[in-house]
Scaffold this motif. Structure first.
Motif, PDB file in Angstrom:
ATOM      1  N   LEU A 138      11.807   1.574  -9.295  1.00 54.36           N
ATOM      2  CA  LEU A 138      10.940   0.191  -8.534  1.00 54.36           C
ATOM      3  C   LEU A 138      10.945   1.396  -6.598  1.00 54.36           C
ATOM      4  O   LEU A 138      10.340   1.083  -5.709  1.00 54.36           O
ATOM      5  N   ALA A 139      13.137   1.196  -6.426  1.00 51.75           N
ATOM      6  CA  ALA A 139      13.215   1.795  -4.932  1.00 51.75           C
ATOM      7  C   ALA A 139      12.824   2.901  -4.685  1.00 51.75           C
ATOM      8  O   ALA A 139      12.477   3.453  -3.128  1.00 51.75           O
ATOM      9  N   GLY A 140      12.212   3.794  -5.553  1.00 50.68           N
ATOM     10  CA  GLY A 140      11.855   5.381  -5.268  1.00 50.68           C
ATOM     11  C   GLY A 140      10.523   5.605  -5.063  1.00 50.68           C
ATOM     12  O   GLY A 140      10.078   5.522  -3.881  1.00 50.68           O
ATOM     13  N   GLU A 141      10.398   4.420  -5.547  1.00 52.92           N
ATOM     14  CA  GLU A 141       8.020   4.889  -4.907  1.00 52.92           C
ATOM     15  C   GLU A 141       8.341   3.606  -3.756  1.00 52.92           C
ATOM     16  O   GLU A 141       7.375   4.177  -2.954  1.00 52.92           O
ATOM     17  N   ALA A 145       6.604   5.619  -0.335  1.00 55.19           N
ATOM     18  CA  ALA A 145       5.683   4.276  -0.069  1.00 55.19           C
ATOM     19  C   ALA A 145       5.684   4.717   0.963  1.00 55.19           C
ATOM     20  O   ALA A 145       5.036   4.843   1.952  1.00 55.19           O
ATOM     21  N   GLY A 146       7.152   3.727   1.557  1.00 56.79           N
ATOM     22  CA  GLY A 146       7.488   3.632   3.266  1.00 56.79           C
ATOM     23  C   GLY A 146       7.044   5.107   4.007  1.00 56.79           C
ATOM     24  O   GLY A 146       6.817   5.288   4.797  1.00 56.79           O
ATOM     25  N   TRP A 147       7.722   6.488   3.326  1.00 53.74           N
ATOM     26  CA  TRP A 147       7.301   7.396   3.957  1.00 53.74           C
ATOM     27  C   TRP A 147       5.257   8.290   4.791  1.00 53.74           C
ATOM     28  O   TRP A 147       5.670   8.633   5.257  1.00 53.74           O
ATOM     29  N   ALA A 152       7.489   9.857  10.353  1.00 58.76           N
ATOM     30  CA  ALA A 152       9.096  10.084  10.815  1.00 58.76           C
ATOM     31  C   ALA A 152       8.896  10.724  12.016  1.00 58.76           C
ATOM     32  O   ALA A 152       7.682  11.279  12.496  1.00 58.76           O
ATOM     33  N   ALA A 153       9.782  11.001  12.921  1.00 55.97           N
ATOM     34  CA  ALA A 153      10.174  11.240  14.274  1.00 55.97           C
ATOM     35  C   ALA A 153      10.651  12.524  14.204  1.00 55.97           C
ATOM     36  O   ALA A 153      10.538  13.482  13.098  1.00 55.97           O
ATOM     37  N   LEU A 446       0.507  13.517   5.713  1.00 54.09           N
ATOM     38  CA  LEU A 446       1.765  14.810   4.457  1.00 54.09           C
ATOM     39  C   LEU A 446       2.416  15.445   5.649  1.00 54.09           C
ATOM     40  O   LEU A 446       4.085  15.694   5.776  1.00 54.09           O
ATOM     41  N   ALA A 447       2.455  15.811   7.217  1.00 55.79           N
ATOM     42  CA  ALA A 447       2.750  16.206   7.879  1.00 55.79           C
ATOM     43  C   ALA A 447       3.769  15.603   8.068  1.00 55.79           C
ATOM     44  O   ALA A 447       5.212  16.205   8.195  1.00 55.79           O
ATOM     45  N   LEU A 448       3.770  13.825   8.093  1.00 58.48           N
ATOM     46  CA  LEU A 448       4.682  13.292   8.943  1.00 58.48           C
ATOM     47  C   LEU A 448       5.928  12.626   8.537  1.00 58.48           C
ATOM     48  O   LEU A 448       6.595  11.822   7.962  1.00 58.48           O
ATOM     49  N   ALA A 449       5.548  13.028   7.173  1.00 59.07           N
ATOM     50  CA  ALA A 449       6.104  12.490   5.715  1.00 59.07           C
ATOM     51  C   ALA A 449       7.275  12.945   5.611  1.00 59.07           C
ATOM     52  O   ALA A 449       8.213  13.317   4.977  1.00 59.07           O
TER      53      ALA A 449
END
Length: 537
Positions: A138-141, A145-147, A152-153, A446-449
């Motif tokens: 669940l933590a991996g999911e 999901a957070g990404w 991201a920077a 997708l790009a910014l993840a």
């Protein structure tokens, strides 16, 4: 190198052959166990009638024990082969665009107030999350999901791209992580586990443990002395002192043992993932750091978890009535509780790091699987803002919708920058207008993840994303669609004032109002957004 589909089919056939062979072995072991049991029953009957020596019963007993052990190994290997079959079947389904409904939808990550998650189908049936996720915890999911929900920077994107690139050919590792089984998702309660690991000690102060050990040693000596024919008085005195000292802490001892049992069960499930990751060597910066995060101070996380598991097993021995009666004399459960508390003091602060490390590995693994299965999808080029301030850029060539089958996806070129900040997409119903907006939005996500994109090439700057593609009314909240749309546009206007330029995706602005008011309102909104450096469709 063979095409990913060919590699998957080859491995799938091999795992199916292994599963068939082990299923045959499983039946043979079952028959053998039944035969040995029958032979043992016959020998027991003959021994009862004094027809042969009772010692001969040891042969079927020993054979039965050996068969049980070997049979368990066969069953475990067969179950692993079955999970590998599922892993490769899902991979082929993704490659052949048959994946909707075969994976985890991530419905719990839905958020009606998120700026784009619902609009771009990030979660739910046939969503981007279902396409990407191969996480087992669940933590991996949650990490994946957070990404997807938070761009991201540029520096973080570069680190993720490097890690994804390194893991792309690591098919054996992804298969091994998939073999952890269904118990991982259901069994590892990361938040509860971290709370137990980091909570204050239940048994204090630590020196009491050694005083209890001294008392138990005295009781042991007096028991031996009494059994050798000495007086029972020293034993009774030692037991009275031990009970008087240990009795008041019994409730805390029981609480420590109960909490540790649940935590050890969760950690033991996680141990299988940690053991596999501990055997890997990585070169990229983030993967090396994650590999270091799952290492204990004096060795490996899996070894530390195994030590806790043994302590809990020692406590479980007390479920045997005879052992429970004897162990009371020597404070067996109390000593186990103190040992568990010592373990928690030593390793508890690392558990959150182990959980986070495994979770992030699984997010990397999911993106690397996507890249392996779609070798034609490149990493985007992240364009850093120039010194004059943030400048929005989205320049895609051959953009395709990641969730559409390749046979139905129509590639398009889309360029947005400070010179051409707005595209107005017009056309008849069912002509693909909303699909084009979602294509731009999903490839941006997708790009910014840190993932590859469905395009021939994409240049993109750091962007904030906002959309009104799926604005709905809410009867429960007493909110009309128009009010919901106005609220979202106001939020996007505020977002456009942030440190990142806004990429807006607006579908049928002010739908339902009269044409004149709609034109005036839409023009005002778009001019305001463009004046703030936003780009969009």
């Amino acid at each position: 190198m063979a095409h990913p589909a060919e590699q998957y089919r080859s491995r799938l056939e091999a795992r199916r052959a292994t599963h068939r062979r082990l299923s045959v072995l499983d039946r043979r072991f079952s028959h053998a166990r039944l035969g040995v049991f029958g032979a043992g029953a016959l020998l027991a009957l003959l021994a009862w009638q004094d027809a042969l020596s009772t010692w001969l019963l040891l042969l079927p007993v020993a054979a039965f024990v050996v068969l049980i052990r070997r049979h368990e190994l066969v069953i475990r290997a067969r179950d692993s082969a079955a999970r590998a079959i599922t892993f490769y079947e899902r991979g082929l389904a993704r490659i052949e665009d048959r994946w909707p409904g075969t994976g985890e939808a991530g419905d719990r990550f839905r958020d009606d107030r998120h700026f784009y998650a619902n609009d771009l189908d990030l979660f739910g049936h046939a969503s981007l999350f279902e396409l990407l996720s191969i996480a087992r915890t669940l933590a991996g999911e949650r990490t994946l999901a957070g990404w997807l929900k938070a761009p991201a920077a540029p520096s973080e994107i570069a680190v993720r791209q490097e890690g994804v690139a390194e893991l792309t050919p690591a098919l054996d590792l992804r298969e091994a992580l998939s073999l952890a089984g269904t118990d991982v998702r259901a069994g590892v309660h990361a938040d509860n586990l971290a709370a137990w690991a980091e909570s204050p000690r239940i048994l204090t102060p630590p020196w009491v443990r050694w005083l209890l050990a001294a008392m138990t040693a005295i009781v042991t000596v007096t028991v031996i002395t009494w059994l050798a024919g000495g007086s029972e008085l020293p034993l009774l005195v030692a037991l009275a002192v031990q009970v008087a000292f240990a009795g008041p802490m019994q409730r805390r001892v029981d609480r420590a043992l109960h909490q540790a049992a649940a935590a050890a069960r969760d950690l033991d499930i996680l141990r299988h993932l940690l053991e596999r990751l501990e055997r890997e060597q990585f070169a990229s910066e983030r993967l090396v750091a994650l590999r270091r995060a799952i290492a204990a101070e004096d060795g490996r996380a899996s070894s530390a978890i195994r030590a806790l598991h043994r302590l809990v097993e020692f406590h479980d021995w007390q479920h045997n009535l005879i052992f429970a009666i004897v162990s009371v004399l020597f404070l067996w459960g109390t000593h186990i509780a103190w040992a568990i508390e010592a373990w928690r003091s030593r390793h508890g602060r690392h558990i959150r790091g182990w959980l986070d490390g495994v979770a992030e590995f699984e997010a990397f693994s999911s993106l690397s699987a996507y890249r392996f299965e779609h070798p034609g999808d490149p990493f985007p080029q992240i364009v850093s803002p120039d010194g004059a301030g943030p400048s929005a850029v989205f320049d895609g060539v051959g953009l395709g919708h990641p969730l559409l089958p390749a046979t139905r996806s129509v590639p398009n070129d889309v360029r947005l920058d400070k010179d051409q900040g707005l595209l107005v997409v017009s056309g008849s119903n069912m002509s693909g207008k909303s699909t084009l907006l979602r294509t731009v939005g999903l490839n941006t996500v997708l790009a910014l993840a840190g993932a590859p994109v469905r395009a021939r090439a994409l240049r993109i700057s750091p962007l904030a994303v906002g959309a009104t593609l799926r604005i709905q009314d809410s009867l429960l909240e007493g909110r009309s669609r128009f009010y919901a749309e106005i609220t979202r546009i106001r939020e996007l206007a505020d977002l456009s004032l942030g440190p990142r330029p806004l990429l807006f995706l607006l579908d049928e602005l002010f739908h339902g109002t009269n044409s004149h008011d709609r034109l005036v309102g839409a023009s005002g909104v778009l001019r305001s957004l463009l004046d703030r450096g936003a780009i969009g469709l």
